[in-house]
Design a protein around this motif. Structure first.
Motif, PDB file in Angstrom:
ATOM      1  N   ASP A 173       8.182   9.987   5.882  1.00 53.54           N
ATOM      2  CA  ASP A 173       7.403  10.213   7.088  1.00 53.54           C
ATOM      3  C   ASP A 173       8.516  10.531   8.256  1.00 53.54           C
ATOM      4  O   ASP A 173       8.754   9.636   8.801  1.00 53.54           O
ATOM      5  N   ALA A 174       8.636  11.650   8.412  1.00 50.39           N
ATOM      6  CA  ALA A 174       9.668  11.994   9.245  1.00 50.39           C
ATOM      7  C   ALA A 174       9.453  11.688  10.814  1.00 50.39           C
ATOM      8  O   ALA A 174      10.298  11.695  11.658  1.00 50.39           O
ATOM      9  N   TYR A 175       8.192  11.458  10.944  1.00 55.04           N
ATOM     10  CA  TYR A 175       7.908  10.999  12.306  1.00 55.04           C
ATOM     11  C   TYR A 175       7.531   9.488  12.665  1.00 55.04           C
ATOM     12  O   TYR A 175       7.344   9.002  13.746  1.00 55.04           O
TER      13      TYR A 175
ATOM     14  N   GLY B 264      11.798   7.133   7.201  1.00 55.31           N
ATOM     15  CA  GLY B 264      10.391   6.510   7.421  1.00 55.31           C
ATOM     16  C   GLY B 264       9.747   5.987   6.164  1.00 55.31           C
ATOM     17  O   GLY B 264       8.500   5.976   5.989  1.00 55.31           O
ATOM     18  N   ARG B 265      10.623   5.645   5.155  1.00 52.36           N
ATOM     19  CA  ARG B 265      10.137   4.970   4.315  1.00 52.36           C
ATOM     20  C   ARG B 265       9.905   3.358   4.379  1.00 52.36           C
ATOM     21  O   ARG B 265      10.887   2.878   5.287  1.00 52.36           O
ATOM     22  N   ASP B 266       8.797   2.665   3.810  1.00 55.31           N
ATOM     23  CA  ASP B 266       8.857   1.440   3.989  1.00 55.31           C
ATOM     24  C   ASP B 266       9.806   0.499   3.439  1.00 55.31           C
ATOM     25  O   ASP B 266       9.738   0.550   2.088  1.00 55.31           O
TER      26      ASP B 266
ATOM     27  N   PRO C 259       1.004  -1.152   0.151  1.00 60.25           N
ATOM     28  CA  PRO C 259       0.064  -0.001   0.008  1.00 60.25           C
ATOM     29  C   PRO C 259       0.796   1.305  -0.020  1.00 60.25           C
ATOM     30  O   PRO C 259       0.207   2.529  -0.083  1.00 60.25           O
ATOM     31  N   TYR C 260       2.288   1.399   0.147  1.00 61.34           N
ATOM     32  CA  TYR C 260       3.065   2.153   0.362  1.00 61.34           C
ATOM     33  C   TYR C 260       3.638   2.772  -0.996  1.00 61.34           C
ATOM     34  O   TYR C 260       3.819   1.975  -1.750  1.00 61.34           O
ATOM     35  N   GLU C 261       4.014   4.007  -0.941  1.00 62.23           N
ATOM     36  CA  GLU C 261       4.722   4.422  -1.990  1.00 62.23           C
ATOM     37  C   GLU C 261       6.425   4.445  -1.468  1.00 62.23           C
ATOM     38  O   GLU C 261       6.692   4.469  -0.489  1.00 62.23           O
ATOM     39  N   PRO C 262       7.131   4.064  -2.855  1.00 65.67           N
ATOM     40  CA  PRO C 262       8.535   3.823  -2.267  1.00 65.67           C
ATOM     41  C   PRO C 262       9.407   5.157  -1.844  1.00 65.67           C
ATOM     42  O   PRO C 262      10.039   4.749  -1.239  1.00 65.67           O
TER      43      PRO C 262
ATOM     44  N   ALA D  92      16.465  17.371   0.591  1.00 68.97           N
ATOM     45  CA  ALA D  92      15.753  17.612  -0.559  1.00 68.97           C
ATOM     46  C   ALA D  92      14.554  16.771  -0.672  1.00 68.97           C
ATOM     47  O   ALA D  92      13.393  17.161  -1.433  1.00 68.97           O
ATOM     48  N   LEU D  93      14.509  15.571  -0.340  1.00 69.61           N
ATOM     49  CA  LEU D  93      13.127  14.623  -0.491  1.00 69.61           C
ATOM     50  C   LEU D  93      12.081  15.314   0.342  1.00 69.61           C
ATOM     51  O   LEU D  93      10.993  15.444  -0.037  1.00 69.61           O
ATOM     52  N   ILE D  94      12.396  15.632   1.551  1.00 64.71           N
ATOM     53  CA  ILE D  94      11.540  16.385   2.267  1.00 64.71           C
ATOM     54  C   ILE D  94      10.956  17.560   1.764  1.00 64.71           C
ATOM     55  O   ILE D  94       9.901  17.719   1.728  1.00 64.71           O
ATOM     56  N   ILE D  95      11.805  18.229   1.343  1.00 63.58           N
ATOM     57  CA  ILE D  95      11.557  19.586   0.456  1.00 63.58           C
ATOM     58  C   ILE D  95      10.357  19.293  -0.569  1.00 63.58           C
ATOM     59  O   ILE D  95       9.454  20.026  -0.747  1.00 63.58           O
ATOM     60  N   GLN D  96      10.824  18.371  -1.316  1.00 64.32           N
ATOM     61  CA  GLN D  96      10.156  17.982  -2.586  1.00 64.32           C
ATOM     62  C   GLN D  96       8.716  17.634  -2.191  1.00 64.32           C
ATOM     63  O   GLN D  96       7.722  17.989  -2.709  1.00 64.32           O
TER      64      GLN D  96
END
Lengths: 329, 286, 538
Positions: free
Chosen positions: B51-53, B71-73, B44-47, C390-394
């Motif tokens: 998710d900084a938290y 925070g990426r799966d 269900p996730y995007e690569p 950069a990814l977070i900014i994007q």
């Protein structure tokens, strides 16, 4: 034989010229000059200072002039001075790194031959049996595993968790004050992981080669004859078959010669072993032209000599082979 | 002709099937293909969604392989990474095989000075450490997945060339090729009808092994920071960035390494299986 | 010494010098014990020094090691104030043009020769010699006349008052008696340096380590720690394992290591961790020559759309602070009142609408004159933190209707093909923050040429005047006023979006005592560090 040798040696000259021209072209085409790498983004450096540096390294001259100067030094066996700020002769820098790299590679090569040949022979004699299948998986596993991954896991396990082995480098700090045997033991401990991993990774090629060769030989008429004579299987295999199956191994040995001076930069980085790979990589990254050229030229000469050696050894070992035969991979 | 072909295929397939390890490898290879293609339906996730938290979560039901430092799966990234890694392997080796086959055919079939010239060039290319060529080209071009493929391809064709040439040399003088020449077949026809089909087997084996090699090469390049540029996930760059978390977030390091190992091994077993199956010398005694 | 050098491939986290203000020393207290001589400290570095002639070096590894071997005339003390080093004191003439240094007497080179003004004069002359391939001649070129009236006096005269001048005399003074009349580029001293500093070279094993031993005749007294071992460990994962296994005594931690991996009691009983803002900031710089960014409202909108707190959290795990300008919080030129645009996507949309960017195509991307708002952020390859940033900014900019692409490029070609040619839209990079607040090279309009550092092309007449006034006086109050105003201008103009100042996170083995965290970091009193006799291991 001699004329063949002379011909091969002569042929090396155009090859070498080709190699140096391509290398020279490629590194000068790559963006960024050594000067840039040293001073870029440094506010203290004025345009005039850049020019001063460029002049110092003779980068202001046209490319063919630079190449000409480099070659004219090379024929006097002078590799020039490094473009790194220490400006030491390239040959000194290479000489510092060579002993470590060569010794390590030699140990790995010896272990590789000592292990891969029996594995290959065993696989061939137990062909299609479980032993064959599992050794196949084993040697391929060595090839398939990213070695830096395996190394780091082993380092963590044996170095950090269990504390049995040191993690990186070649010596413990202060090893100089101990006796010779202590030093040898210390060095051995440092080398256990890197050498095991490197050997594990190298088994596939030679052992598969041996297996193929052995199977081929075992199918030959004279082996049939030997068996028909009622010789024990052991004698057939080790006295008759193995000797012929070893021939290709000689070729591999010859081809391994240039590899002896080449180091793997990944390996050296992880184990903090100062070898040729890291030297070369740093040279490329810093655009240290003379160093890169020096390493490549030495490597190329050794490769060519290694090829020649392999062919000669093969010809000596097996007179049936005519000269100039092309090796299949 | 056709009947002989289908008979041969039959035999080859039967021999391959008898090799359980090769079959297992083959199944892994196929399964991986399917998984990577179906990636969007499996997870269900995007690569690349951050998710900084929710960083560095250990494996759980929600995140099978945990999450990474932004925070990426990880499972999702591995699936999409499989697409990339396989693409790198296939395209790179496709390029290498194409160049190598053409050079080998031309050199072997025409011989003479052309042969010498091409083979000397092969010698020269062999003299460069592949790593240097790759590095130089990567420095020249901006890093992108396409260039990585191109570069691995351009630096890996020499083996195929030698292989094909050797094959051509051995076939060139066979009776049926000589006969074809006598009855006035064109060069192209001889090459495509009589020579190429015989060289397909070894090239196929070489290519299978090459794909595995390319996956490994990509991971090494990623380790050096010059592989497939992030954020695009590849197994190599997932693994390379995971090494900093070896102790604490083992899932970032263990899974990509295992994936590379199993996949490369599978390709090797398949390649070896094909080699054994097509080589008459290796027809089983049983 | 290095005022604002771009933080290169090597992450700043591994630099321990020039840091500021300790926040927390999570030490499990061990008794201080008795100060005693002996033992060694093993420090890890990913790079090997290139040369120990500091004049010719430009890498941080060389600077680290040379810093223990040489002295300058002046140096920064633990509170980042200039103090005398080889110069006991100095005088600046009323007109600000002449500086007279009174040199310390009785200082000896490592080979026993006395240090005199001849050495200073030589260092000056060799630096400005056109044949010397050095990157550091620029400051000394401002000098009109340099003279050594007697062995312990050195005097320089400038054409006009130049505030960074004093700092520039912090360069390592070289031994004239060993170098005069010789070709410095081929000198043995690159490998076997002779300095006046607290440590001297003992051994340099190429690619493995440098061993320095303490200089018993050091003018400030013999350092307690006998040996300083500088181990070269190119891989950061290996370095961390070496630390855990006891093979290293000091290194810089990453935020994840600091926060998640080094929190066990076992670890904390063996090591002390330190944390303070590093002298660097990361920024998103806009190419002001590009039509997309020429409108100030657009730049203000971009800053409003970026959540800097999230970046500090995501990239640094909170180990850092949001930046609003080019100075480090807490230092004298830093203006605490200046706050730029806080995270406010609604305001960003309003500002963008004012500038003519509206959503028209129903794909969520803003459009103006038929062109979608889309740009590329460039950053250098091999820096994970910048990439994550950069990814977070994007992700954030997408939410206000701006499409961002990210490209990472190898350092050399990054500079050559993009920065030098001005061929970029936005870059994500970092600067180190120098001790002297002069901003001439990065922000003055005369520095917008090719290969110059104002590569975003920022031109502002008021800014130029303030910069010139700030560097033209030695009066700190006057300078502060200039730099305070400069920060206001930058906050309003937003030529960069200043992102964050990371924390330096050094860790040191707990057996070392006497460490005093200060605005200058922890290395300032290194020669006073010691290990009690019963805990010495080497």
């Amino acid at each position: 034989m001699l004329s063949y040798l002379a011909k091969r040696l002569l042929l090396m000259i155009p090859l070498l010229v080709g190699i140096t021209i391509i290398t020279f072209g490629v590194i000068h085409l790559a963006p960024g000059e050594p000067v840039e790498m040293q001073v870029a983004m440094n506010p203290k450096v004025s345009a005039e200072a850049r020019e001063r540096l460029r002049k110092f390294y003779e980068l202001d001259k046209p490319l063919h002039v630079q190449y000409g100067k480099w070659v004219s030094r090379l024929v006097r066996l002078d590799f020039g001075r490094s473009f790194a700020p220490d400006g030491r002769p390239v040959i000194t820098k290479i000489r510092e790194r060579l002993p470590v790299t060569i010794s390590l590679n030699l140990i790995v090569l010896i272990l590789e031959f000592a292990l891969a040949i029996p594995i290959g022979v065993m696989a061939a004699t137990h062909r299609d049996g479980p032993l064959d299948r599992w050794t196949t998986v084993f040697v391929f596993l060595g090839f398939a595993t990213p070695l830096f991954w395996l190394s780091l896991i082993l380092m963590y396990l044996f170095g950090v968790k269990l504390g049995w082995l040191p993690i990186s480098g070649l010596h413990s700090l202060g090893y100089e004050v101990h006796g010779l045997w202590w030093q040898v033991g210390d060095l051995t401990k440092h080398l256990v992981i890197p050498i095991s991993v490197a050997t594990f990774g190298s088994l596939a090629g030679l052992s598969r080669y041996m297996r193929t060769g052995m199977i081929e030989v075992l199918g030959q008429d004279y082996i049939m004859t030997a068996r028909a004579k009622g010789l024990p299987e052991r004698v057939v295999i080790y006295r008759h078959a193995l000797r012929n199956a070893l021939l290709p191994a000689i070729t591999i040995l010859g081809l391994s010669v240039p590899g002896l001076i080449g180091g793997s930069v990944i390996f050296e980085s992880i184990f903090a072993i100062p070898g040729m790979g890291k030297l070369f990589m740093d040279g490329v990254m810093a655009r240290d032209y003379p160093l890169v050229m020096g390493v490549l030229v030495i490597g190329a000469v050794l490769t060519l000599l290694g090829n020649l050696l392999a062919d000669l050894a093969y010809a000596v070992a097996d007179p049936r082979i005519r000269h100039g035969r092309e090796r299949a991979l | 002709m056709t009947r002989r072909d289908s008979y041969l295929q039959d035999v080859v397939w039967r021999r391959f099937r008898a090799n359980r390890f090769a079959m297992a490898g083959g199944m892994v290879v196929v399964a991986l293909f399917v998984l990577s293609i179906l990636a969007p339906f499996i997870t269900p996730y995007e690569p690349n969604s951050l998710d900084a938290y929710h960083v560095l979560l250990p494996p759980s039901f929600a995140h099978w392989f945990g999450t990474d430092e932004v925070g990426r799966d990880v499972f999702t990234r591995m699936l999409y990474g499989a697409q990339i890694s396989l693409k790198v392997g296939f395209v790179a080796i496709g390029i290498a095989t194409l160049i190598g086959t053409v050079v080998g055919l031309v050199a072997g079939y025409y011989g003479g000075w052309l042969d010498s010239l091409l083979m000397r060039f092969v010698d020269i290319m062999f003299c460069f450490p592949t790593f240097f060529l790759i590095l130089a080209v990567i420095a020249l071009l901006e890093p992108s997945i396409w260039y990585i493929m191109l570069i691995i391809g351009l630096t890996g064709w020499m083996g195929v060339a030698r292989l094909v040439r050797a094959e051509v040399l051995s076939i060139r003088e066979r009776d049926y090729v000589l006969a074809a020449r006598v009855i006035g077949c064109s060069d192209l026809r001889i090459i495509f009808r009589h020579i190429l089909p015989n060289a397909v087997g070894p090239v196929l084996v070489y290519a299978t092994l090459g794909i595995a090699g390319a996956i490994l090469t990509e991971s090494s390049l990623s380790f050096l920071g010059i592989g497939v540029p992030p954020p695009t996930p590849s197994w190599g760059n997932i693994l390379a960035s995971g090494k900093e978390f070896l102790e604490f977030a083992w899932w970032l390091f263990l899974f990509p390494g295992l994936a590379i190992m199993v996949t490369v091994l599978s390709y090797y077993l398949v390649g070896e299986g094909i080699r054994d199956a097509i080589d008459p010398r290796f027809s089983s005694r049983r | 010494m290095n005022r604002c050098r771009l933080v290169c491939l090597v992450s700043l986290l591994f630099s321990l010098v020039a840091c500021h203000e300790e926040k927390q020393a999570s030490s499990s207290p061990r008794p201080p014990g008795k100060a005693s001589y002996g033992d060694a400290i093993v420090v890890g570095s990913i790079g090997e020094p290139s040369t120990l002639l500091p004049l010719l070096a430009s890498d941080s590894a060389s600077r680290d090691v040379a810093g223990e071997i040489y002295n300058g005339l002046v140096r920064y003390d633990k509170n980042l104030k200039l103090e005398g080093d080889l110069a006991e004191r100095w005088e600046i003439s009323r007109d600000g043009l002449t500086i007279t240094f009174h040199l310390r007497k009785g200082v000896k080179w490592h080979d026993g020769q006395p240090f005199t003004s001849r050495d200073v004069l030589y260092t000056y002359r060799i630096t400005i010699d056109p044949k010397t391939p050095t990157a550091y001649a620029e400051d000394f070129k401002q000098v009109k006349r340099a003279e050594a009236p007697d062995p312990f006096t050195f005097r320089v005269t400038y054409a006009k008052p130049f505030a960074p001048a004093l700092e520039s005399w912090g360069v390592a003074i070289l031994p004239a008696h060993l170098l005069e009349g010789k070709d410095i580029t081929k000198s043995e001293l690159a490998r076997q340096p002779v300095g006046t500093g607290p440590y001297r070279i003992k051994e340099w094993v190429a690619g493995q380590k440098l061993v320095l031993e303490s200089n018993h005749d050091y003018y400030e007294g013999r350092p307690y720690i006998d040996r300083y071992v500088y181990r070269i460990i190119p891989d950061t994962a290996t370095m961390y394992m070496e630390l855990k296994a006891g093979g290293l005594d000091m290194m810089g931690l990453t935020p994840v290591q600091y926060q998640r991996q080094t929190t066990t009691n076992e670890f904390l009983s063996r090591f002390n961790k330190y944390r303070y803002p590093a002298s660097a900031y990361t920024y998103l710089g806009y190419n002001l020559r590009h039509p997309l960014f020429s409108d100030r409202r657009v730049r203000q909108a971009l800053t409003s759309a970026i959540n800097k707190d999230e970046i500090v959290q995501g990239v640094q795990l909170g180990m850092g602070q949001v930046a609003h300008g080019p100075y480090k919080p807490g230092t004298w030129p830093y203006n605490p009142k200046v706050k730029d645009f806080p995270y406010d996507p609604a305001r960003a949309r309003v500002l963008l609408a004012e500038a003519g960017w509206r959503e028209r195509n129903g794909d969520g991307i803003l459009v103006k004159d038929g062109k979608p708002f889309s740009f590329t952020i460039l950053t250098n390859q091999g820096n994970d933190q910048r990439l994550k940033c950069a990814l977070i900014i994007q992700q954030r900019l997408k939410k206000v209707g701006i499409e961002v692409k990210i490209r990472t490029i190898e350092w050399a070609s990054f500079l050559k093909n993009f920065i030098d040619k001005g061929d970029f839209q936005a870059v994500l990079l970092g600067w180190t923050i120098g001790q002297d607040p002069d901003l001439y090279d990065v922000w003055h309009s005369s520095k917008t040429g090719p290969k110059e550092l104002n590569f975003v092309g920022y031109k502002n007449a008021e800014m130029d005047r303030l910069i010139e006034r700030g560097r033209g006086t030695f009066d700190q109050e006057e300078r502060r006023r200039c730099y305070f105003r400069i920060q206001e201008i930058l906050a309003e103009d937003q030529p960069y979006t200043f992102l964050y100042v990371p924390d330096a996170l050094p860790v040191v083995s707990a057996r070392f005592r006497g460490i005093e965290p200060a605005p200058a970091g922890i290395m300032h009193n290194f020669i006073r560090w010691y290990v009690p006799k019963n805990e010495q291991v080497y």
